[in-house]
Design an enzyme around this catalytic site. Sequence first.
Site, PDB file in Angstrom:
ATOM      1  N   TYR A  51       0.695  -1.298  -0.044  1.00 16.09           N
ATOM      2  CA  TYR A  51      -0.073  -0.119  -0.089  1.00 16.09           C
ATOM      3  C   TYR A  51       0.613   1.294  -0.338  1.00 16.09           C
ATOM      4  O   TYR A  51       1.571   1.715   0.780  1.00 16.09           O
ATOM      5  CB  TYR A  51      -0.952   0.362   0.876  1.00 16.09           C
ATOM      6  CG  TYR A  51      -1.901  -1.316   1.473  1.00 16.09           C
ATOM      7  CD1 TYR A  51      -2.332  -2.166   0.606  1.00 16.09           C
ATOM      8  CD2 TYR A  51      -2.039  -1.735   3.155  1.00 16.09           C
ATOM      9  CE1 TYR A  51      -3.176  -2.912   0.496  1.00 16.09           C
ATOM     10  CE2 TYR A  51      -3.509  -2.559   2.339  1.00 16.09           C
ATOM     11  CZ  TYR A  51      -3.767  -3.653   1.419  1.00 16.09           C
ATOM     12  OH  TYR A  51      -4.214  -4.262   1.500  1.00 16.09           O
ATOM     13  N   ALA A 201     -19.430  -4.894  -0.259  1.00 20.62           N
ATOM     14  CA  ALA A 201     -19.222  -4.749  -1.436  1.00 20.62           C
ATOM     15  C   ALA A 201     -19.178  -3.809  -1.913  1.00 20.62           C
ATOM     16  O   ALA A 201     -20.255  -3.290  -3.127  1.00 20.62           O
ATOM     17  CB  ALA A 201     -20.952  -5.588  -2.034  1.00 20.62           C
ATOM     18  N   GLY A 203     -19.780  -0.598  -1.145  1.00 23.81           N
ATOM     19  CA  GLY A 203     -21.015   0.022  -0.737  1.00 23.81           C
ATOM     20  C   GLY A 203     -22.533   0.143  -1.367  1.00 23.81           C
ATOM     21  O   GLY A 203     -23.175   0.771  -1.021  1.00 23.81           O
ATOM     22  N   LEU A 205     -23.806  -2.951  -0.061  1.00 19.66           N
ATOM     23  CA  LEU A 205     -24.504  -3.047   0.607  1.00 19.66           C
ATOM     24  C   LEU A 205     -24.114  -2.060   2.568  1.00 19.66           C
ATOM     25  O   LEU A 205     -24.524  -2.538   3.135  1.00 19.66           O
ATOM     26  CB  LEU A 205     -23.926  -4.275   0.990  1.00 19.66           C
ATOM     27  CG  LEU A 205     -24.348  -5.474   0.421  1.00 19.66           C
ATOM     28  CD1 LEU A 205     -23.383  -6.673   1.146  1.00 19.66           C
ATOM     29  CD2 LEU A 205     -26.064  -5.821  -0.107  1.00 19.66           C
ATOM     30  N   GLU A 207     -26.037   2.625   3.477  1.00 21.00           N
ATOM     31  CA  GLU A 207     -26.960   2.954   3.348  1.00 21.00           C
ATOM     32  C   GLU A 207     -26.968   3.891   1.620  1.00 21.00           C
ATOM     33  O   GLU A 207     -28.144   3.964   1.646  1.00 21.00           O
ATOM     34  CB  GLU A 207     -26.452   4.287   4.419  1.00 21.00           C
ATOM     35  CG  GLU A 207     -27.394   3.619   6.118  1.00 21.00           C
ATOM     36  CD  GLU A 207     -27.344   2.352   6.300  1.00 21.00           C
ATOM     37  OE1 GLU A 207     -27.607   1.639   6.087  1.00 21.00           O
ATOM     38  OE2 GLU A 207     -25.510   2.724   6.496  1.00 21.00           O
TER      39      GLU A 207
END
Length: 304
Positions: A51, A201, A203, A205, A207
């Site tokens: 990273y 996943a 975003g 899954l 809000e």
Amino acid sequence: MEKQQLGASNLFISKLGLGCMSLGTDENKAKDIIKAALDVGINYFDTADLYDFGVNEEIVGKSLKSVRDQVIIATKVGNRWNKDQTGWTWDPSKSYIKEAVKASLQRLQTDYIDLYQLHGGTIEDNIDETIEAFEDLKKEGLIRYYGLSSIRPNVIREYVQKSNIISVMMQYSLLDRRPEETVLSLLKENNISVVTRGALAKGILSEKALTKIPQQGYLSYTNKELVELVKGIESKLVKKNRSMTELALKYNLNNETVAAVITGASSIHQIKENAHVLQGNPLTMEEYLLLQELSKQTSYSDHR
């Protein structure tokens, strides 16, 4: 925050871990996010030498130096940057692993790594040699335990049979239930924990689910199927005071082999929100079975 034992080790990790890859290279911002994670009870921090060319490890090391004895630092090895840093090659050799660990220790400003993970793996690797490297590092006291970061059942099976791994990090979510086919049961039988990534996943899954659904779909789901699934979950479960994020994270943790879910965070708000939704009651059996009914049971097509 509740902690769970990682495999047969003496490491107890928070149910929610911080995936550090998304911290970025703004050191002050990253330190604030890590502090927020500590404040909500997170003690498990996952990074990798890959990273940001090692900068991520440096930031994690600096941020956790003052609380080193209170946290679990996990990092990864096996992907070797080219000299011009335009790409990397796969190198699970003993010589490279023993060279790379020293660089990671220096960047992390620590004398030992709690969990050192092979960052991938193929069935063509010299697996015995790779295991030998990790075992040597344990004997030398440079690492406490080692694990695997892989989604390949054939590779996971080899390490289960031949090594002393305590954990496998893998992609697992309501939209990617492939590990349920054989891998989770195999690891449970051998007292090896799972640490999951990708529970939200990308975003889908969360809000913001309906705004995050890609036109091209996701894995085995078409765009239309994803819309139907999200709407089904929202109408049958979200309206009963469960948020989409809560359902997604608790779905993973419902499996007793899963010790922790790892989520990234680019803001303090995300840390607090993810920690908040994990409070309270786990999924009921009715909720769990309904989520399974609404989603697909998928299987691995490759690397079996």
